[in-house]
Design a protein around this motif. Structure first.
Motif, short mmCIF file in Angstrom:
data_model
loop_
_atom_site.label_atom_id
_atom_site.label_comp_id
_atom_site.label_asym_id
_atom_site.label_seq_id
_atom_site.Cartn_x
_atom_site.Cartn_y
_atom_site.Cartn_z
N THR A 1 -9.56 16.38 5.71
CA THR A 1 -8.94 15.54 6.62
C THR A 1 -7.41 15.00 5.93
OG1 THR A 1 -10.92 15.00 7.73
CG2 THR A 1 -8.62 13.19 8.78
N THR A 2 -6.61 15.17 5.96
CA THR A 2 -5.25 15.07 5.21
C THR A 2 -4.97 13.59 6.45
OG1 THR A 2 -5.07 17.44 4.19
CG2 THR A 2 -2.71 15.69 4.52
N CYS A 3 -3.57 12.48 5.50
CA CYS A 3 -3.58 11.33 6.12
C CYS A 3 -2.47 10.83 5.91
CB CYS A 3 -4.37 9.92 5.99
SG CYS A 3 -6.25 10.92 6.86
N ASN A 4 -1.65 10.41 6.59
CA ASN A 4 0.20 10.06 6.19
C ASN A 4 -0.44 9.02 5.01
OD1 ASN A 4 0.76 12.21 8.04
ND2 ASN A 4 0.89 10.28 9.69
N SER A 5 -1.18 8.74 4.59
CA SER A 5 -0.88 7.42 4.03
C SER A 5 -2.62 6.82 3.27
CB SER A 5 0.04 5.81 4.22
OG SER A 5 -0.70 5.39 5.88
N LEU A 6 -2.37 6.31 2.70
CA LEU A 6 -3.79 5.83 2.45
C LEU A 6 -4.18 4.91 3.15
CD1 LEU A 6 -5.73 4.84 -0.23
CD2 LEU A 6 -3.87 3.22 -1.25
N THR B 1 -4.96 10.40 -3.89
CA THR B 1 -3.91 10.70 -2.89
C THR B 1 -3.37 10.95 -4.24
OG1 THR B 1 -3.63 8.31 -4.89
CG2 THR B 1 -3.66 8.18 -2.88
N ARG B 2 -1.72 10.81 -4.54
CA ARG B 2 -1.49 12.06 -5.43
C ARG B 2 -1.81 11.75 -7.10
NH1 ARG B 2 4.51 10.87 -8.12
NH2 ARG B 2 3.72 9.17 -7.29
N ASP B 3 -2.27 10.92 -7.39
CA ASP B 3 -2.54 10.27 -8.86
C ASP B 3 -3.88 9.51 -9.35
OD1 ASP B 3 -1.23 8.31 -7.68
OD2 ASP B 3 -0.27 7.60 -9.60
N MET C 1 1.20 -0.86 -0.55
CA MET C 1 -0.08 0.21 -0.24
C MET C 1 0.91 1.20 0.09
SD MET C 1 -3.52 0.59 1.55
CE MET C 1 -3.97 -0.69 1.22
N LYS C 2 0.64 2.65 -0.95
CA LYS C 2 1.27 3.83 -0.71
C LYS C 2 1.51 4.15 0.83
CE LYS C 2 0.36 4.29 -5.20
NZ LYS C 2 -0.54 5.72 -6.71
N HIS C 3 2.51 4.76 0.77
CA HIS C 3 2.96 5.41 2.12
C HIS C 3 2.96 7.06 2.00
CE1 HIS C 3 2.98 2.22 4.58
NE2 HIS C 3 4.14 1.54 3.62
N GLU C 4 2.34 7.65 1.14
CA GLU C 4 2.22 8.85 0.70
C GLU C 4 1.30 9.72 1.05
OE1 GLU C 4 0.44 9.40 -3.60
OE2 GLU C 4 2.23 7.78 -3.79
N PRO C 5 1.12 10.64 1.26
CA PRO C 5 0.09 11.78 1.71
C PRO C 5 -1.60 11.24 1.05
CG PRO C 5 1.87 13.20 2.27
CD PRO C 5 2.19 11.59 1.12
N ALA C 6 -2.60 11.19 1.76
CA ALA C 6 -3.65 11.29 1.55
C ALA C 6 -4.82 12.19 2.04
CB ALA C 6 -4.37 9.79 1.20
#
Length: 77
Positions: free
Chosen positions: A28-33, A55-57, A1-6
């Motif tokens: 709500t901004t989260c640290n990951s998906l 997510t980013r994309d 699973m992606k570890h980018e902000p979501a």
């Protein structure tokens, strides 16, 4: 699973987000998906709106979120 902000947003049933929807104050901004999925899942029980995650994309809709959450729970069992 992606570890980018979501980002999680909540929209009325039937509404589809536009790019400006994710800039609103109700996000709500989260640290990951994974964090975003947990947030959406937990808050869904107390909110009349439906969650959307960006997510980013990728944008995940309410049904995709439900499937991803179910998949996460099944893989943890």
């Amino acid at each position: 699973m992606k570890h980018e902000p979501a980002i999680v947003i909540w929209l009325p049933a039937g509404d589809v987000p536009h790019s400006t929807s994710f800039e609103g104050a109700s996000t709500t901004t989260c640290n990951s998906l994974a964090d975003a999925l947990v947030t959406a899942s937990r808050r869904s029980a107390t909110r009349p709106e439906h969650p959307w995650i960006l997510t980013r994309d990728i944008v995940f809709g309410p049904e995709q979120i439900r499937i991803l959450v179910d998949t996460m729970i099944d893989s943890d069992a």
